[in-house]
Write a protein that holds these residues in place. Structure first.
Motif, PDB file in Angstrom:
ATOM      1  N   LEU A   1      10.787  -6.732   6.481  1.00  0.00           N
ATOM      2  CA  LEU A   1      10.615  -7.735   7.539  1.00  0.00           C
ATOM      3  C   LEU A   1       9.190  -8.268   7.592  1.00  0.00           C
ATOM      4  N   TYR A   2       8.246  -7.497   7.070  1.00  0.00           N
ATOM      5  CA  TYR A   2       6.845  -7.907   7.084  1.00  0.00           C
ATOM      6  C   TYR A   2       6.332  -8.220   5.685  1.00  0.00           C
ATOM      7  N   GLY A   3       6.805  -7.454   4.702  1.00  0.00           N
ATOM      8  CA  GLY A   3       6.335  -7.643   3.340  1.00  0.00           C
ATOM      9  C   GLY A   3       6.807  -8.941   2.706  1.00  0.00           C
ATOM     10  N   LEU A   4       8.085  -9.292   2.932  1.00  0.00           N
ATOM     11  CA  LEU A   4       8.606 -10.515   2.312  1.00  0.00           C
ATOM     12  C   LEU A   4       7.988 -11.790   2.894  1.00  0.00           C
ATOM     13  N   PRO A   5       7.882 -11.939   4.240  1.00  0.00           N
ATOM     14  CA  PRO A   5       7.206 -13.144   4.760  1.00  0.00           C
ATOM     15  C   PRO A   5       5.743 -13.237   4.319  1.00  0.00           C
ATOM     16  N   ALA A   6       5.071 -12.084   4.202  1.00  0.00           N
ATOM     17  CA  ALA A   6       3.680 -12.098   3.738  1.00  0.00           C
ATOM     18  C   ALA A   6       3.603 -12.561   2.288  1.00  0.00           C
ATOM     19  N   ALA A   7       4.461 -11.985   1.441  1.00  0.00           N
ATOM     20  CA  ALA A   7       4.460 -12.366   0.028  1.00  0.00           C
ATOM     21  C   ALA A   7       4.889 -13.823  -0.151  1.00  0.00           C
ATOM     22  N   GLY A   8       5.829 -14.284   0.680  1.00  0.00           N
ATOM     23  CA  GLY A   8       6.269 -15.675   0.607  1.00  0.00           C
ATOM     24  C   GLY A   8       5.141 -16.650   0.914  1.00  0.00           C
ATOM     25  N   ALA A   9       4.315 -16.305   1.899  1.00  0.00           N
ATOM     26  CA  ALA A   9       3.168 -17.160   2.236  1.00  0.00           C
ATOM     27  C   ALA A   9       2.172 -17.203   1.088  1.00  0.00           C
ATOM     28  N   PHE A  10       1.905 -16.048   0.491  1.00  0.00           N
ATOM     29  CA  PHE A  10       0.986 -16.013  -0.648  1.00  0.00           C
ATOM     30  C   PHE A  10       1.530 -16.823  -1.823  1.00  0.00           C
ATOM     31  N   LEU A  11       2.846 -16.749  -2.038  1.00  0.00           N
ATOM     32  CA  LEU A  11       3.445 -17.469  -3.156  1.00  0.00           C
ATOM     33  C   LEU A  11       3.286 -18.978  -2.983  1.00  0.00           C
ATOM     34  N   VAL A  12       3.493 -19.476  -1.771  1.00  0.00           N
ATOM     35  CA  VAL A  12       3.343 -20.911  -1.513  1.00  0.00           C
ATOM     36  C   VAL A  12       1.915 -21.358  -1.783  1.00  0.00           C
ATOM     37  N   MET A  13       0.946 -20.615  -1.279  1.00  0.00           N
ATOM     38  CA  MET A  13      -0.454 -20.994  -1.468  1.00  0.00           C
ATOM     39  C   MET A  13      -0.850 -20.914  -2.941  1.00  0.00           C
ATOM     40  N   HIS A  14      -0.441 -19.844  -3.602  1.00  0.00           N
ATOM     41  CA  HIS A  14      -0.777 -19.668  -5.013  1.00  0.00           C
ATOM     42  C   HIS A  14      -0.122 -20.748  -5.869  1.00  0.00           C
ATOM     43  N   ALA A  15       1.060 -21.192  -5.460  1.00  0.00           N
ATOM     44  CA  ALA A  15       1.802 -22.169  -6.241  1.00  0.00           C
ATOM     45  C   ALA A  15       1.213 -23.561  -6.133  1.00  0.00           C
ATOM     46  N   LEU A  16       0.875 -23.972  -4.924  1.00  0.00           N
ATOM     47  CA  LEU A  16       0.667 -25.393  -4.668  1.00  0.00           C
ATOM     48  C   LEU A  16      -0.768 -25.826  -4.391  1.00  0.00           C
ATOM     49  N   VAL A  17      -1.601 -24.939  -3.876  1.00  0.00           N
ATOM     50  CA  VAL A  17      -2.844 -25.383  -3.243  1.00  0.00           C
ATOM     51  C   VAL A  17      -4.075 -25.067  -4.093  1.00  0.00           C
ATOM     52  N   PRO A  18      -4.893 -26.080  -4.434  1.00  0.00           N
ATOM     53  CA  PRO A  18      -6.204 -25.797  -5.020  1.00  0.00           C
ATOM     54  C   PRO A  18      -7.012 -24.923  -4.056  1.00  0.00           C
ATOM     55  N   PRO A  19      -7.878 -24.002  -4.532  1.00  0.00           N
ATOM     56  CA  PRO A  19      -8.403 -23.874  -5.891  1.00  0.00           C
ATOM     57  C   PRO A  19      -7.632 -22.924  -6.806  1.00  0.00           C
ATOM     58  N   HIS A  20      -6.362 -22.687  -6.552  1.00  0.00           N
ATOM     59  CA  HIS A  20      -5.583 -21.848  -7.456  1.00  0.00           C
ATOM     60  C   HIS A  20      -5.435 -22.549  -8.810  1.00  0.00           C
ATOM     61  N   PRO A  21      -5.336 -21.771  -9.890  1.00  0.00           N
ATOM     62  CA  PRO A  21      -5.446 -22.361 -11.237  1.00  0.00           C
ATOM     63  C   PRO A  21      -4.356 -23.365 -11.580  1.00  0.00           C
ATOM     64  N   GLY A  22      -3.118 -23.130 -11.157  1.00  0.00           N
ATOM     65  CA  GLY A  22      -2.033 -24.048 -11.493  1.00  0.00           C
ATOM     66  C   GLY A  22      -2.265 -25.458 -10.981  1.00  0.00           C
ATOM     67  N   PRO A  23      -2.420 -25.642  -9.659  1.00  0.00           N
ATOM     68  CA  PRO A  23      -2.653 -26.989  -9.147  1.00  0.00           C
ATOM     69  C   PRO A  23      -3.965 -27.612  -9.604  1.00  0.00           C
ATOM     70  N   VAL A  24      -4.996 -26.810  -9.788  1.00  0.00           N
ATOM     71  CA  VAL A  24      -6.273 -27.364 -10.283  1.00  0.00           C
ATOM     72  C   VAL A  24      -6.109 -27.897 -11.698  1.00  0.00           C
ATOM     73  N   ALA A  25      -5.467 -27.094 -12.564  1.00  0.00           N
ATOM     74  CA  ALA A  25      -5.260 -27.532 -13.942  1.00  0.00           C
ATOM     75  C   ALA A  25      -4.387 -28.786 -13.993  1.00  0.00           C
ATOM     76  N   ALA A  26      -3.307 -28.800 -13.206  1.00  0.00           N
ATOM     77  CA  ALA A  26      -2.427 -29.969 -13.195  1.00  0.00           C
ATOM     78  C   ALA A  26      -3.183 -31.219 -12.737  1.00  0.00           C
ATOM     79  N   ALA A  27      -4.012 -31.057 -11.714  1.00  0.00           N
ATOM     80  CA  ALA A  27      -4.803 -32.196 -11.225  1.00  0.00           C
ATOM     81  C   ALA A  27      -5.768 -32.696 -12.289  1.00  0.00           C
ATOM     82  N   VAL A  28      -6.405 -31.779 -12.996  1.00  0.00           N
ATOM     83  CA  VAL A  28      -7.359 -32.166 -14.033  1.00  0.00           C
ATOM     84  C   VAL A  28      -6.645 -32.885 -15.179  1.00  0.00           C
ATOM     85  N   PHE A  29      -5.523 -32.327 -15.631  1.00  0.00           N
ATOM     86  CA  PHE A  29      -4.799 -32.923 -16.755  1.00  0.00           C
ATOM     87  C   PHE A  29      -4.300 -34.327 -16.406  1.00  0.00           C
ATOM     88  N   LEU A  30      -3.801 -34.506 -15.176  1.00  0.00           N
ATOM     89  CA  LEU A  30      -3.236 -35.793 -14.769  1.00  0.00           C
ATOM     90  C   LEU A  30      -4.286 -36.725 -14.178  1.00  0.00           C
TER      91      LEU A  30
END
Length: 465
Positions: free
Chosen positions: A151-180
């Motif tokens: 009840l606590y671990g999954l919502p916490a991990a879900g929040a981290f996953l969203v931030m890690h997936a979509l938001v700079p300065p995480h490597p995925g979105p930064v790299a995508a922004a640079v390439f495009l």
């Protein structure tokens, strides 16, 4: 570039077959041979360049051009973000965030408070490190309230996953922004616009639904998942932690807003004050300023300074784990540079146009397939963005916000469909103490939900532009 001219004589079909073979070989090297993605990307980049007719004289400049251009933008952002996150963690800032928000929301809505705390803390720090840092808080809340850890671990991990997936300065979105060649501030704006509702519905609400359907999960006795807790009287104030985490967002948005207004003639672009504000809002400068302020407020002036150690030690501890990610991202830029120089990007654009496949959908599908096949979100995001970059850059109508939407769509595909070949799958499962079957029923479903909703919203915004 000479390589582009030489490759131009090859047919579209031949170039597409070379591109398909390159991706297959890349996946085989990573999955079957278990070669490190950095080496796999470099080897495939060389092979692709030679196969498309780029000469030996042009080979190294082509490789280094893509690699260096990418690192020039990405390395600073990832490095500053890692240090900022580490400082917040070791100073006790994560505990302050969680405790304050749980008190604010009350015990009955503790999962929401904990998830919001993770959302804020997840801005500068990667998913795996952030989750481990927050584990003692997650464990203590579950024990205190005598409720299932999920009840606590999954919502916490879900929040981290969203931030890690979509938001700079995480490597995925930064790299995508640079390439495009998308503006980081615009990518950040689209990421938050898309990410916040995605977090609430898929990262939080869906997590609760799935957690309630699972058997009661007790807190495991995993000392490896906990860290030494900072005494309450030596932790920073909540407002200080909030300032440190939100300052880079404010500065970056300031740059984007003023730049837009100056281009529209609404503010004087030659005004020294406007120029200064735009400068400090440039993403590397904003992250540098925010990290230095965090060093001053959370380390130098901290009552916990002796326990934290010197600033140099903190920086070293933060930078060591991200070196591999920075190199992988640079190698992804190298691969993208080869695709551009070889003419494969133009061939892909022609193919998409002939089949009528929307560019934003193609980017999402390519990222998703690579993610499912080899597990690494960073590799999936950088590779897909490198493949799509020539297509996006060839169409002037896709510059600006459309490019930002495509970048977010690509990283949405790169973060979804987490299963047994994803290191994050095992990390979350181990620390929550659940078996593989339960993880497939919960974590995998959450990652798919986040991926699909984020992509759907990004496509919606893209279609409205």
């Amino acid at each position: 570039m000479l390589g582009t001219t030489q490759a131009a004589g090859a047919s579209t079909l031949a170039l597409m077959l070379i591109a398909a073979a390159a991706i297959i070989i890349l996946l085989l090297l990573i999955i079957r041979v278990r070669l490190h993605p950095f080496f796999a990307l470099v080897i495939v980049s060389i092979g692709t360049a030679l196969a498309t007719g780029i000469s030996g004289a042009d080979l190294v400049p082509t490789l280094l051009g893509g690699f260096g251009k990418t690192l020039g933008n990405v390395a600073l952002l990832i490095g500053f973000g890692a240090v900022l996150g580490r400082i917040v963690a070791v100073s006790g800032g994560a505990q302050v965030l969680a405790d304050t928000l749980i008190k604010l929301f009350g015990h009955s809505r503790a999962p929401l408070g904990l998830s919001i705390a993770c959302l804020l803390f997840g801005f500068p720090i990667f998913l795996d490190a952030a989750f481990v840092v927050m584990l003692p808080v997650i464990y203590s809340v579950a024990r205190e309230l005598k409720a299932s850890l999920l009840l606590y671990g999954l919502p916490a991990a879900g929040a981290f996953l969203v931030m890690h997936a979509l938001v700079p300065p995480h490597p995925g979105p930064v790299a995508a922004a640079v390439f495009l060649q998308a503006d980081i501030g615009q990518v950040l704006f689209i990421a938050l616009l898309v990410g916040l509702p995605t977090w609430y519905l898929m990262g939080y609400r869906l997590s609760l639904i799935l957690a309630n359907r699972m058997p009661f999960q007790a807190v495991p006795n995993l000392m490896g998942g906990s860290s030494e807790e900072v005494p309450a009287d030596k932790r920073p104030a909540f407002r200080t932690v909030l300032l440190v985490l939100l300052l880079p967002l404010v500065l970056i948005f300031l740059n984007t807003g003023l730049s837009t207004l100056s281009h529209g003639g609404m503010v004087d672009a030659d005004n020294p004050l406007i120029q200064g504000l735009i400068l400090i809002g440039e993403t590397p400068i904003a992250m540098l300023i925010s990290t230095c302020i965090a060093m001053w407020l959370l380390v130098i002036r901290s009552p916990q300074r002796e326990a934290i150690g010197s600033i140099n030690e903190t920086v070293e501890q933060a930078l060591s784990p991200v070196c591999s990610i920075i190199l992988i991202t640079g190698a992804g830029g190298m691969f993208g540079g080869v695709l551009t120089a070889s003419g494969i990007g133009d061939a892909l654009a022609d193919s998409l146009q002939s089949y009528g496949l929307p560019i934003i959908l193609a980017g999402y599908v390519i990222a998703s397939v690579i993610r499912i096949a080899q597990g690494s979100a960073t590799v999936a995001g950088t590779t897909a963005a490198g493949i799509m970059a020539p297509v996006v850059l060839a169409d002037p109508s896709l510059s600006g916000l459309p490019a930002a939407c495509i970048a977010v769509a690509i990283v949405a595909g790169a973060i979804g469909y987490s299963h047994v070949n994803d290191s994050g799958f095992w990390l979350v499962g181990r620390f929550l103490g659940v078996d593989t079957k339960t993880m497939l029923k919960t974590w995998t479903v959450i990652s798919i939900g986040i991926s699909l909703m984020a992509f759907g919203l990004a496509w919606l915004v893209f279609s409205l532009l």
